[in-house]
Design a protein around this motif. Structure first.
Motif, PDB file in Angstrom:
ATOM      1  N   ASP A  99       0.854  -1.200   0.000  1.00  9.92           N
ATOM      2  CA  ASP A  99       0.000   0.000   0.000  1.00  9.92           C
ATOM      3  C   ASP A  99       0.888   1.249   0.000  1.00  9.92           C
ATOM      4  O   ASP A  99       2.112   1.162   0.132  1.00  9.92           O
ATOM      5  N   PRO A 100       0.303   2.450  -0.110  1.00 10.83           N
ATOM      6  CA  PRO A 100       1.127   3.673  -0.212  1.00 10.83           C
ATOM      7  C   PRO A 100       2.025   3.917   1.007  1.00 10.83           C
ATOM      8  O   PRO A 100       3.020   4.626   0.918  1.00 10.83           O
ATOM      9  N   ASP A 101       1.699   3.322   2.157  1.00 12.36           N
ATOM     10  CA  ASP A 101       2.553   3.490   3.349  1.00 12.36           C
ATOM     11  C   ASP A 101       3.577   2.358   3.485  1.00 12.36           C
ATOM     12  O   ASP A 101       4.208   2.196   4.531  1.00 12.36           O
ATOM     13  N   LEU A 102       3.716   1.571   2.419  1.00  9.42           N
ATOM     14  CA  LEU A 102       4.631   0.410   2.401  1.00  9.42           C
ATOM     15  C   LEU A 102       4.223  -0.691   3.379  1.00  9.42           C
ATOM     16  O   LEU A 102       5.044  -1.501   3.792  1.00  9.42           O
ATOM     17  N   VAL A 112      13.220  -8.928  12.451  1.00 13.84           N
ATOM     18  CA  VAL A 112      14.481  -8.678  13.169  1.00 13.84           C
ATOM     19  C   VAL A 112      15.587  -8.249  12.208  1.00 13.84           C
ATOM     20  O   VAL A 112      16.766  -8.490  12.444  1.00 13.84           O
ATOM     21  N   CYS A 113      15.171  -7.628  11.122  1.00 12.27           N
ATOM     22  CA  CYS A 113      16.179  -7.167  10.149  1.00 12.27           C
ATOM     23  C   CYS A 113      16.455  -5.689  10.322  1.00 12.27           C
ATOM     24  O   CYS A 113      15.560  -4.917  10.608  1.00 12.27           O
ATOM     25  N   LYS A 114      17.728  -5.323  10.087  1.00 14.75           N
ATOM     26  CA  LYS A 114      18.063  -3.895  10.101  1.00 14.75           C
ATOM     27  C   LYS A 114      17.454  -3.220   8.876  1.00 14.75           C
ATOM     28  O   LYS A 114      17.003  -2.089   8.926  1.00 14.75           O
ATOM     29  N   LYS A 115      17.451  -3.957   7.744  1.00 20.59           N
ATOM     30  CA  LYS A 115      16.821  -3.445   6.512  1.00 20.59           C
ATOM     31  C   LYS A 115      15.981  -4.561   5.901  1.00 20.59           C
ATOM     32  O   LYS A 115      16.412  -5.718   5.902  1.00 20.59           O
ATOM     33  N   PHE A 116      14.803  -4.207   5.416  1.00 17.76           N
ATOM     34  CA  PHE A 116      13.927  -5.206   4.777  1.00 17.76           C
ATOM     35  C   PHE A 116      13.526  -4.635   3.425  1.00 17.76           C
ATOM     36  O   PHE A 116      12.744  -3.678   3.348  1.00 17.76           O
ATOM     37  N   ILE A 117      14.123  -5.166   2.380  1.00 20.88           N
ATOM     38  CA  ILE A 117      13.828  -4.696   1.024  1.00 20.88           C
ATOM     39  C   ILE A 117      12.777  -5.606   0.398  1.00 20.88           C
ATOM     40  O   ILE A 117      12.974  -6.819   0.321  1.00 20.88           O
ATOM     41  N   VAL A 118      11.665  -4.994  -0.038  1.00 26.60           N
ATOM     42  CA  VAL A 118      10.578  -5.742  -0.665  1.00 26.60           C
ATOM     43  C   VAL A 118      10.699  -5.568  -2.176  1.00 26.60           C
ATOM     44  O   VAL A 118      10.924  -4.445  -2.660  1.00 26.60           O
ATOM     45  N   ASP A 170       4.466  -1.633   8.805  1.00 25.31           N
ATOM     46  CA  ASP A 170       5.604  -0.821   9.237  1.00 25.31           C
ATOM     47  C   ASP A 170       6.889  -1.652   9.319  1.00 25.31           C
ATOM     48  O   ASP A 170       7.682  -1.483  10.248  1.00 25.31           O
ATOM     49  N   MET A 171       7.057  -2.590   8.431  1.00 26.68           N
ATOM     50  CA  MET A 171       8.240  -3.464   8.469  1.00 26.68           C
ATOM     51  C   MET A 171       9.177  -3.216   7.295  1.00 26.68           C
ATOM     52  O   MET A 171      10.388  -3.208   7.460  1.00 26.68           O
ATOM     53  N   ALA A 172       8.633  -2.977   6.122  1.00 29.93           N
ATOM     54  CA  ALA A 172       9.494  -2.754   4.943  1.00 29.93           C
ATOM     55  C   ALA A 172      10.244  -1.432   5.110  1.00 29.93           C
ATOM     56  O   ALA A 172       9.655  -0.424   5.499  1.00 29.93           O
ATOM     57  N   THR A 173      11.557  -1.453   4.821  1.00 35.20           N
ATOM     58  CA  THR A 173      12.307  -0.194   4.867  1.00 35.20           C
ATOM     59  C   THR A 173      12.452   0.373   3.452  1.00 35.20           C
ATOM     60  O   THR A 173      12.614   1.579   3.264  1.00 35.20           O
ATOM     61  N   THR A 174      12.395  -0.518   2.463  1.00 43.68           N
ATOM     62  CA  THR A 174      12.503  -0.099   1.057  1.00 43.68           C
ATOM     63  C   THR A 174      11.637  -1.024   0.212  1.00 43.68           C
ATOM     64  O   THR A 174      11.582  -2.224   0.485  1.00 43.68           O
ATOM     65  N   ILE A 201      11.161  -1.982  -3.844  1.00 46.60           N
ATOM     66  CA  ILE A 201      11.653  -1.815  -5.223  1.00 46.60           C
ATOM     67  C   ILE A 201      10.574  -2.350  -6.158  1.00 46.60           C
ATOM     68  O   ILE A 201      10.195  -3.511  -6.079  1.00 46.60           O
ATOM     69  N   VAL A 202      10.055  -1.439  -7.015  1.00 45.93           N
ATOM     70  CA  VAL A 202       8.959  -1.784  -7.913  1.00 45.93           C
ATOM     71  C   VAL A 202       9.478  -1.775  -9.355  1.00 45.93           C
ATOM     72  O   VAL A 202      10.091  -0.785  -9.781  1.00 45.93           O
ATOM     73  N   ALA A 203       9.256  -2.847 -10.066  1.00 47.65           N
ATOM     74  CA  ALA A 203       9.659  -2.891 -11.482  1.00 47.65           C
ATOM     75  C   ALA A 203       8.411  -2.974 -12.351  1.00 47.65           C
ATOM     76  O   ALA A 203       7.464  -3.697 -12.031  1.00 47.65           O
ATOM     77  N   GLY A 204       8.405  -2.183 -13.436  1.00 48.15           N
ATOM     78  CA  GLY A 204       7.244  -2.160 -14.320  1.00 48.15           C
ATOM     79  C   GLY A 204       7.608  -1.586 -15.674  1.00 48.15           C
ATOM     80  O   GLY A 204       8.793  -1.387 -15.978  1.00 48.15           O
ATOM     81  N   GLU A 205       6.570  -1.295 -16.454  1.00 46.93           N
ATOM     82  CA  GLU A 205       6.773  -0.791 -17.825  1.00 46.93           C
ATOM     83  C   GLU A 205       7.710   0.413 -17.854  1.00 46.93           C
ATOM     84  O   GLU A 205       8.491   0.597 -18.778  1.00 46.93           O
ATOM     85  N   LEU A 206       7.612   1.271 -16.811  1.00 48.35           N
ATOM     86  CA  LEU A 206       8.399   2.519 -16.843  1.00 48.35           C
ATOM     87  C   LEU A 206       9.777   2.317 -16.232  1.00 48.35           C
ATOM     88  O   LEU A 206      10.503   3.270 -15.953  1.00 48.35           O
ATOM     89  N   GLY A 207      10.157   1.063 -15.907  1.00 48.86           N
ATOM     90  CA  GLY A 207      11.474   0.846 -15.304  1.00 48.86           C
ATOM     91  C   GLY A 207      11.348   0.526 -13.821  1.00 48.86           C
ATOM     92  O   GLY A 207      10.337  -0.028 -13.383  1.00 48.86           O
ATOM     93  N   ILE A 208      12.386   0.897 -13.066  1.00 49.78           N
ATOM     94  CA  ILE A 208      12.445   0.533 -11.650  1.00 49.78           C
ATOM     95  C   ILE A 208      12.284   1.772 -10.774  1.00 49.78           C
ATOM     96  O   ILE A 208      12.906   2.806 -11.025  1.00 49.78           O
ATOM     97  N   THR A 209      11.414   1.645  -9.769  1.00 51.12           N
ATOM     98  CA  THR A 209      11.222   2.732  -8.793  1.00 51.12           C
ATOM     99  C   THR A 209      11.620   2.207  -7.417  1.00 51.12           C
ATOM    100  O   THR A 209      11.272   1.080  -7.068  1.00 51.12           O
ATOM    101  N   ILE A 210      12.360   3.018  -6.680  1.00 49.25           N
ATOM    102  CA  ILE A 210      12.736   2.626  -5.309  1.00 49.25           C
ATOM    103  C   ILE A 210      12.035   3.559  -4.339  1.00 49.25           C
ATOM    104  O   ILE A 210      12.187   4.769  -4.411  1.00 49.25           O
ATOM    105  N   LYS A 211      11.202   2.956  -3.470  1.00 44.83           N
ATOM    106  CA  LYS A 211      10.471   3.763  -2.459  1.00 44.83           C
ATOM    107  C   LYS A 211      11.075   3.481  -1.101  1.00 44.83           C
ATOM    108  O   LYS A 211      11.104   2.345  -0.661  1.00 44.83           O
ATOM    109  N   ASP A 212      11.585   4.509  -0.452  1.00 43.43           N
ATOM    110  CA  ASP A 212      12.128   4.315   0.905  1.00 43.43           C
ATOM    111  C   ASP A 212      11.122   4.765   1.940  1.00 43.43           C
ATOM    112  O   ASP A 212      10.389   5.721   1.725  1.00 43.43           O
ATOM    113  N   LYS A 213      11.131   4.077   3.084  1.00 46.16           N
ATOM    114  CA  LYS A 213      10.196   4.411   4.182  1.00 46.16           C
ATOM    115  C   LYS A 213      10.477   5.826   4.635  1.00 46.16           C
ATOM    116  O   LYS A 213      11.639   6.196   4.787  1.00 46.16           O
TER     117      LYS A 213
END
Ligand code: DER
Length: 235
Positions: A91-94, A113-119, A217-221, A223-235
């Motif tokens: 969702d928009p709040d990750l 229990v991760c310092k970083k969780f990349i989805v 509130d667990m994902a820190t980043t 990464i979305v891939a689609g027609e327009l390329g890759i977008t990285i959303k950080d918390k």
């Protein structure tokens, strides 16, 4: 491009955040599988060293073993540097829905229990609100009197038109059994369930429920891939 191309692109981008010496949470599903493959490649090429993988399912454990990725578990590594995993909804709040592959309990144990969780997701996983895809929001339950638990779960969300369904496998509809010898009851909503933290607490308070597939509130980043390329959303 195919959906799998997008999954692979997101997975490879995530692996760029992996450094030698890390303890890594290894996710489960068709997107995470590409990340685990990539990590195996880089280890074999000598571009990554001293990695310890913590798998989030027996399936990922087997894949990592086949790739020669050194493995351990949460008992030996209670803190994890980075986890990479897919999701069914973002969702928009990750906030996430996970678990349509059935691995939500071990995924949540590792990813809590991760310092970083990349989805890593392809663009089809983006939703306006949790449950918005109209697809399953999984709840892992003990097998004992699962119908009793399913009815109580349904009643929690009756104003959201919630219906529940036991997850089954095979043509004769045997219950799906998780890596932890439990069942999964899938919840389907036809509208927004409101405050997710309240919903999460209500679900977890039901005796008979083991864990649910909302990762709040667990994902820190993401990464979305689609027609327009890759977008990285950080918390
Ligand atoms: O079951 C899971 O939690 C998987 O990670 C799922 O959320 C994503 O699976 P996919 O990458 O095969 O769509």
């Amino acid at each position: 491009f195919t959906q799998d191309d997008f999954k692979k692109a997101a997975a490879y981008k995530a692996v760029e955040f992996v450094h030698s010496g890390m303890v890594l949470g290894l996710g489960t599903g068709s997107t995470a599988r590409h990340a685990v493959d990539r990590i195996g490649d880089l280890l074999r090429q000598g571009k990554l060293k001293d990695i310890v993988g913590i798998p989030t399912s027996k399936k990922t454990y087997d894949q990592a073993v086949s790739l020669g990725i050194p493995l351990s578990d949460l008992d030996s590594h209670p803190v994890i540097d980075l986890a990479i995993d897919g999701a069914d909804e973002v969702d928009p709040d990750l906030n996430l829905v996970k678990g349509r592959g059935g691995s939500l309990l071990r995924e949540k144990m590792v990813e809590c229990v991760c310092k970083k969780f990349i989805v890593i997701v392809d663009e089809s996983k983006l939703v306006d609100f949790i449950g918005g895809s109209g697809l399953a929001m999984p709840v892992e339950v003990v097998p004992y009197c699962w119908k009793f638990t399913a009815v109580r779960l349904q009643n929690l969300f009756k104003d959201s038109g919630c219906v529940t369904k036991l997850r089954t496998v095979g043509e004769n509809g045997e219950p799906y059994v998780t890596d932890n010898e439990n069942y999964i009851v899938d919840l389907y909503f036809n509208k927004d369930i409101g405050d997710l933290k309240v919903a999460s607490d209500r679900i977890l308070r039901l005796a008979g429920v083991v864990e649910h597939g909302m990762f709040l509130d667990m994902a820190t980043t993401v990464i979305v891939a689609g027609e327009l390329g890759i977008t990285i959303k950080d918390k």
